[in-house]
Write an enzyme that holds these catalytic residues in place. Structure first.
Site, PDB file in Angstrom:
ATOM      1  N   CYS A  23       0.805  -1.218   0.000  1.00  0.00           N
ATOM      2  CA  CYS A  23       0.000   0.000   0.000  1.00  0.00           C
ATOM      3  C   CYS A  23       0.839   1.270   0.000  1.00  0.00           C
ATOM      4  O   CYS A  23       0.306   2.363  -0.179  1.00  0.00           O
ATOM      5  CB  CYS A  23      -0.939  -0.008   1.198  1.00  0.00           C
ATOM      6  SG  CYS A  23      -2.260  -1.237   1.061  1.00  0.00           S
ATOM      7  N   LYS A  26       0.559   3.437  -3.181  1.00  0.00           N
ATOM      8  CA  LYS A  26      -0.670   4.170  -3.500  1.00  0.00           C
ATOM      9  C   LYS A  26      -0.361   5.574  -4.020  1.00  0.00           C
ATOM     10  O   LYS A  26       0.659   6.171  -3.658  1.00  0.00           O
ATOM     11  CB  LYS A  26      -1.548   4.306  -2.251  1.00  0.00           C
ATOM     12  CG  LYS A  26      -2.407   3.103  -1.914  1.00  0.00           C
ATOM     13  CD  LYS A  26      -3.322   3.448  -0.752  1.00  0.00           C
ATOM     14  CE  LYS A  26      -4.340   2.362  -0.497  1.00  0.00           C
ATOM     15  NZ  LYS A  26      -5.281   2.727   0.597  1.00  0.00           N
ATOM     16  N   ASP A  56     -16.699  10.857   0.964  1.00  0.00           N
ATOM     17  CA  ASP A  56     -15.799  10.960   2.099  1.00  0.00           C
ATOM     18  C   ASP A  56     -14.627   9.995   2.029  1.00  0.00           C
ATOM     19  O   ASP A  56     -13.904   9.805   3.011  1.00  0.00           O
ATOM     20  CB  ASP A  56     -16.565  10.729   3.412  1.00  0.00           C
ATOM     21  CG  ASP A  56     -17.599  11.827   3.653  1.00  0.00           C
ATOM     22  OD1 ASP A  56     -17.239  13.004   3.481  1.00  0.00           O
ATOM     23  OD2 ASP A  56     -18.744  11.504   3.993  1.00  0.00           O
ATOM     24  N   ASP A  58     -14.573   6.707   1.836  1.00  0.00           N
ATOM     25  CA  ASP A  58     -14.738   5.558   2.715  1.00  0.00           C
ATOM     26  C   ASP A  58     -14.074   4.328   2.099  1.00  0.00           C
ATOM     27  O   ASP A  58     -13.571   4.365   0.977  1.00  0.00           O
ATOM     28  CB  ASP A  58     -16.215   5.290   2.996  1.00  0.00           C
ATOM     29  CG  ASP A  58     -16.467   4.863   4.435  1.00  0.00           C
ATOM     30  OD1 ASP A  58     -15.636   4.107   4.977  1.00  0.00           O
ATOM     31  OD2 ASP A  58     -17.485   5.279   5.014  1.00  0.00           O
ATOM     32  N   ASP A  59     -14.089   3.205   2.835  1.00  0.00           N
ATOM     33  CA  ASP A  59     -13.324   2.037   2.426  1.00  0.00           C
ATOM     34  C   ASP A  59     -13.913   1.300   1.232  1.00  0.00           C
ATOM     35  O   ASP A  59     -13.187   0.637   0.494  1.00  0.00           O
ATOM     36  CB  ASP A  59     -13.205   1.074   3.617  1.00  0.00           C
ATOM     37  CG  ASP A  59     -12.379   1.676   4.734  1.00  0.00           C
ATOM     38  OD1 ASP A  59     -11.172   1.872   4.524  1.00  0.00           O
ATOM     39  OD2 ASP A  59     -12.943   1.978   5.798  1.00  0.00           O
ATOM     40  N   ASP A  76      -8.887  -3.753  -4.644  1.00  0.00           N
ATOM     41  CA  ASP A  76      -7.594  -3.361  -4.088  1.00  0.00           C
ATOM     42  C   ASP A  76      -6.509  -4.275  -4.654  1.00  0.00           C
ATOM     43  O   ASP A  76      -6.675  -5.498  -4.656  1.00  0.00           O
ATOM     44  CB  ASP A  76      -7.608  -3.475  -2.562  1.00  0.00           C
ATOM     45  CG  ASP A  76      -6.666  -2.469  -1.916  1.00  0.00           C
ATOM     46  OD1 ASP A  76      -5.504  -2.395  -2.362  1.00  0.00           O
ATOM     47  OD2 ASP A  76      -7.084  -1.777  -0.967  1.00  0.00           O
ATOM     48  N   ASP A  99     -11.416  -4.119   3.245  1.00  0.00           N
ATOM     49  CA  ASP A  99     -12.315  -2.995   2.972  1.00  0.00           C
ATOM     50  C   ASP A  99     -13.768  -3.360   3.247  1.00  0.00           C
ATOM     51  O   ASP A  99     -14.564  -2.521   3.674  1.00  0.00           O
ATOM     52  CB  ASP A  99     -12.168  -2.550   1.512  1.00  0.00           C
ATOM     53  CG  ASP A  99     -10.915  -1.727   1.284  1.00  0.00           C
ATOM     54  OD1 ASP A  99     -10.312  -1.282   2.270  1.00  0.00           O
ATOM     55  OD2 ASP A  99     -10.533  -1.536   0.114  1.00  0.00           O
ATOM     56  N   GLY A 147     -11.494 -13.869 -12.584  1.00  0.00           N
ATOM     57  CA  GLY A 147     -10.826 -12.586 -12.448  1.00  0.00           C
ATOM     58  C   GLY A 147     -10.344 -12.064 -13.784  1.00  0.00           C
ATOM     59  O   GLY A 147     -10.871 -12.429 -14.845  1.00  0.00           O
ATOM     60  N   HIS A 148      -9.295 -11.241 -13.743  1.00  0.00           N
ATOM     61  CA  HIS A 148      -8.773 -10.604 -14.952  1.00  0.00           C
ATOM     62  C   HIS A 148      -7.263 -10.497 -14.830  1.00  0.00           C
ATOM     63  O   HIS A 148      -6.735 -10.241 -13.742  1.00  0.00           O
ATOM     64  CB  HIS A 148      -9.393  -9.216 -15.125  1.00  0.00           C
ATOM     65  CG  HIS A 148      -8.990  -8.531 -16.393  1.00  0.00           C
ATOM     66  ND1 HIS A 148      -9.351  -8.997 -17.635  1.00  0.00           N
ATOM     67  CD2 HIS A 148      -8.242  -7.424 -16.607  1.00  0.00           C
ATOM     68  CE1 HIS A 148      -8.861  -8.202 -18.568  1.00  0.00           C
ATOM     69  NE2 HIS A 148      -8.173  -7.232 -17.968  1.00  0.00           N
TER      70      HIS A 148
END
Length: 338
Positions: A23, A26, A56, A58-59, A76, A99, A147-148
């Site tokens: 992270c 980011k 805001d 948020d997660d 994520d 999250d 998934g991808h």
């Protein structure tokens, strides 16, 4: 010898194939906020009512699809935070699921997001990454269904996760009120230890265990206790995520720096200079809004340390989690560290 044995016969340090790690890679919070400012869409659709969106930071996003059911959605992914492929997969999956837990919901299904330098790293290692993600999904009781993937110069892995929860019991970062205590469910220091690992190859088992621990129990305990405000502590550090919560809730926060728990070796890693650029950007971003006069810069850096798959910061008491401060009426600073 298996294909994985052959791949591991040559030592691949995955953290060396990326410019950042976890992270800490980011986009800085201040830059990100300027990018998404004003990007609000409809609050109502044929699918349901938007409860939590971009406003805001948020997660996750939350949409009410029925009276007692909300869908919570997040994505994520990040570059390698450790060299071991299987552990990286577990960490990235636990981080993505976090999250959903941070909103007080439970994960229902996840899909993989994989970027891989196919001409540089063997696919046997990619398989180990995906195996780690699948094992964490199984631990969470969350199917990982497809998934991808893309060819990419840097390896990246994570998940898009869909969860469900009670719309009346969601944990939000704008629901904090003065008088609420602040609890932290995992120790800090992941960022500086990961930076040391990337630079030296040293392995910190406690940090890996912390990053692969799900926030499921903490979320369940918080909801059961009637908590309404929480967030998880990841790339923006404790100070960054607390700042977003205080600002969204219209309150200020006091943090007792002596009550904040840290992983073994974190202070030594900081002393030896293993601080990521993401952590320094976090501190620069929060600095105008935080009174740090009572602590040294080194302590401030730890409080801004960019975490990967960190714990929950809960406006309330959670069994087994230390209380590190409280929310108060909004004052001159959004956060005061003492």
């Amino acid at each position: 010898m298996t294909s994985l044995d052959l791949a591991q016969d040559r030592t691949y340090r995955l953290t060396q194939y990326a410019h950042g790690g976890g992270c800490a890679c980011k986009i800085p919070p201040g830059e990100l906020e300027s990018v998404v400012a004003g990007l609000t869409g409809p609050q109502q659709s044929d699918g349901g009512e938007l409860l939590v969106g971009l406003d805001d930071g948020d997660d996750a996003a939350a949409v009410r699809i029925a009276g007692d059911t909300a869908v919570v959605a997040t994505a994520d992914f990040f570059t390698p935070v450790v060299d071991d492929a299987y552990d990286w997969g577990r960490i990235a999956a636990a981080n993505a699921l976090s999250d959903v837990y941070a909103m007080g919901a439970r994960p229902a299904v996840a899909v993989n997001l994989l970027s891989w330098p196919r001409e540089v790293l063997p696919f046997e290692l990619a398989r180990e990454v995906l195996r780690g993600g699948a094992d964490i999904g199984a631990q969470a009781g969350c199917p990982v269904a497809g998934g991808h993937s893309v060819d990419d110069p840097e390896p990246k892995y994570g998940m898009a996760v869909t969860g469900v929860g009670n719309p009346e019991a969601l944990l939000r970062n704008d629901a904090g009120r003065a008088g609420m205590p602040l609890s932290l469910t995992k120790p800090l220091g992941i960022g500086v230890l990961n930076s040391r690992h990337k630079a030296t190859g040293e392995v910190f088992d406690e940090a890996v265990e912390t990053m692969t621990t799900l926030n499921a129990r903490a979320a369940t305990d918080a909801v059961a206790a009637g908590v309404v405000c929480a967030t998880d502590v990841t790339g923006f550090g404790l100070l960054g995520h607390l700042l977003k919560t205080a600002r969204a809730s219209g309150v200020s926060a006091i943090v007792d720096s002596t009550a904040v728990p840290y992983l073994n070796g974190a202070r030594e890693a900081l002393r030896d200079g293993y601080v990521s650029g993401g952590t320094r950007r976090n501190l620069d971003w929060v600095y105008p809004h935080v009174d740090l006069s009572a602590v040294a810069e080194q302590e401030a850096l730890l409080l801004a340390d960019a975490q990967t798959s960190g714990g929950l910061l809960v406006a309330g008491e959670v069994p087994g989690a230390p209380v590190i401060g409280e929310l108060v009426a909004q004052g001159e600073h959004l956060i005061t560290v003492c």
